[in-house]
Design an enzyme around this catalytic site. Structure first.
Site, PDB file in Angstrom:
ATOM      1  N   THR A 151       0.847  -1.204   0.000  1.00  0.00           N
ATOM      2  CA  THR A 151       0.000   0.000   0.000  1.00  0.00           C
ATOM      3  C   THR A 151       0.877   1.247   0.000  1.00  0.00           C
ATOM      4  O   THR A 151       1.915   1.267   0.651  1.00  0.00           O
ATOM      5  CB  THR A 151      -0.909  -0.009   1.247  1.00  0.00           C
ATOM      6  OG1 THR A 151      -1.771  -1.159   1.168  1.00  0.00           O
ATOM      7  CG2 THR A 151      -1.757   1.254   1.312  1.00  0.00           C
TER       8      THR A 151
ATOM      9  N   LYS B  93       6.658   1.740   9.020  1.00  0.00           N
ATOM     10  CA  LYS B  93       5.581   1.770   8.034  1.00  0.00           C
ATOM     11  C   LYS B  93       4.324   2.263   8.720  1.00  0.00           C
ATOM     12  O   LYS B  93       4.276   2.358   9.949  1.00  0.00           O
ATOM     13  CB  LYS B  93       5.359   0.366   7.449  1.00  0.00           C
ATOM     14  CG  LYS B  93       6.468  -0.035   6.495  1.00  0.00           C
ATOM     15  CD  LYS B  93       6.322  -1.462   5.981  1.00  0.00           C
ATOM     16  CE  LYS B  93       5.018  -1.684   5.253  1.00  0.00           C
ATOM     17  NZ  LYS B  93       4.724  -0.684   4.216  1.00  0.00           N
TER      18      LYS B  93
ATOM     19  N   GLU C 186      -0.752  -4.830   6.554  1.00  0.00           N
ATOM     20  CA  GLU C 186       0.587  -5.008   5.961  1.00  0.00           C
ATOM     21  C   GLU C 186       1.414  -5.956   6.809  1.00  0.00           C
ATOM     22  O   GLU C 186       2.019  -6.903   6.313  1.00  0.00           O
ATOM     23  CB  GLU C 186       1.304  -3.663   5.858  1.00  0.00           C
ATOM     24  CG  GLU C 186       0.735  -2.736   4.806  1.00  0.00           C
ATOM     25  CD  GLU C 186       1.354  -1.354   4.842  1.00  0.00           C
ATOM     26  OE1 GLU C 186       1.894  -0.961   5.897  1.00  0.00           O
ATOM     27  OE2 GLU C 186       1.315  -0.663   3.812  1.00  0.00           O
TER      28      GLU C 186
HETATM   29  O1  DER Z   1       1.604   3.177   5.030  1.00  0.00           O
HETATM   30  C1  DER Z   1       2.485   2.408   4.623  1.00  0.00           C
HETATM   31  O2  DER Z   1       2.975   1.503   5.324  1.00  0.00           O
HETATM   32  C2  DER Z   1       3.094   2.640   3.258  1.00  0.00           C
HETATM   33  O3  DER Z   1       3.647   1.461   2.726  1.00  0.00           O
HETATM   34  C3  DER Z   1       4.191   3.670   3.439  1.00  0.00           C
HETATM   35  O4  DER Z   1       5.015   3.181   4.388  1.00  0.00           O
HETATM   36  C4  DER Z   1       4.958   3.977   2.177  1.00  0.00           C
HETATM   37  O5  DER Z   1       4.182   4.852   1.454  1.00  0.00           O
HETATM   38  P1  DER Z   1       4.796   5.632   0.209  1.00  0.00           P
HETATM   39  O6  DER Z   1       5.322   4.573  -0.726  1.00  0.00           O
HETATM   40  O7  DER Z   1       3.600   6.377  -0.344  1.00  0.00           O
HETATM   41  O8  DER Z   1       5.885   6.539   0.726  1.00  0.00           O
END
Ligand code: DER
Length: 236
Positions: free
Chosen positions: A28, A98, A107
């Site tokens: 995500t 994260k 996740e």
């Molecule tokens: O919310 C999350 O864990 C996402 O993976 C984040 O950690 C990374 O988001 P980005 O790729 O938009 O920086």
């Protein structure tokens, strides 16, 4: 190269590790979005076959449905071959922060069930220590969230911690952010290094009212970093 172009480079590199027949954890965020797009593209080109996606958020679920990626869940596929996801921070031991996108629980469930976990980042995510670039999110139950927030803040007094409940749109409309799992997020901001991460993790998880936190310790098997000077691959 823009930050988004670097994200795309890292994502495409990670997708080179995807083989037909795999059960894939679909990450995500704005970096993982590129990986999901690329997987769908290869499926439609016939270069990848028999892929099953396990989405790590409702948002990724929607993206994958719109792209025609076959989906399932951990109940049907308790072992995942490979997960590809972004991160907010990566330290020198490949520990991650994260959850700044709010999806940390699903996740972590999916990424701790996978054989391989490839993290994709642009170089801006590399940090000297966890919390150096911003929030370390903690998913908490809504019941007496303020009580839990205060306990979290006290836990890390020594690191100058400020704990803040997450609101939508930065709190302008006073609407509390609610996760896919109908919980809240308390963001922890540290002024100093929290020290041993395993100790910090255990202390957070012992608090009744905490569901999960955004430190992904000893979970990444590979981190792909896209930078101005090229791609760096760090293996566990
Ligand atoms: O919310 C999350 O864990 C996402 O993976 C984040 O950690 C990374 O988001 P980005 O790729 O938009 O920086």
């Amino acid at each position: 190269l823009s930050q988004d172009e670097l994200k795309k480079i890292a994502a495409y590199k990670a997708v080179e590790s995807v083989q037909s027949g795999m059960v894939l954890g679909l990450g995500t965020g704005s970096t993982a979005k590129h990986a999901v797009d690329r997987i769908a593209e290869l499926l439609h080109q016939g270069k990848l076959k028999n892929i099953i996606g396990i989405p790590t958020s409702k948002k990724t679920h929607q993206q994958a449905v719109s792209l025609g990626i076959p989906l399932s869940d951990l109940d049907s596929h308790p072992v995942v071959d490979l997960a590809i996801d972004g991160a907010d921070e990566v330290d020198s031991n490949l520990n991650l922060v994260k959850g700044r996108g709010g999806s940390l629980l699903r996740e972590k469930m999916i990424e701790s069930a996978c054989k391989k976990f490839i993290v994709i980042v642009d170089e801006s995510k590399l940090v000297a220590h966890v919390g150096a670039s911003g929030a370390m999110p903690v998913e908490v139950v809504p019941f007496c969230w303020k009580f839990t927030q205060n306990r979290l803040q006290s836990l890390f007094d020594y690191a100058g911690c400020v704990a803040k409940l997450r609101f939508n749109n930065g709190g302008e409309d006073g609407e509390i952010f609610v996760t896919d799992n109908r919980n809240y997020i308390v963001d922890l901001f540290f002024k100093k290094d929290v020290g041993d991460l395993k100790t910090a993790s255990d202390a957070i998880l012992r608090l009744a009212g905490v569901v999960e936190h955004g430190m992904f310790l000893d979970m990444a098997t590979t981190v792909i970093v896209a930078g101005e000077l090229g791609i760096t691959i760090k293996n566990k």
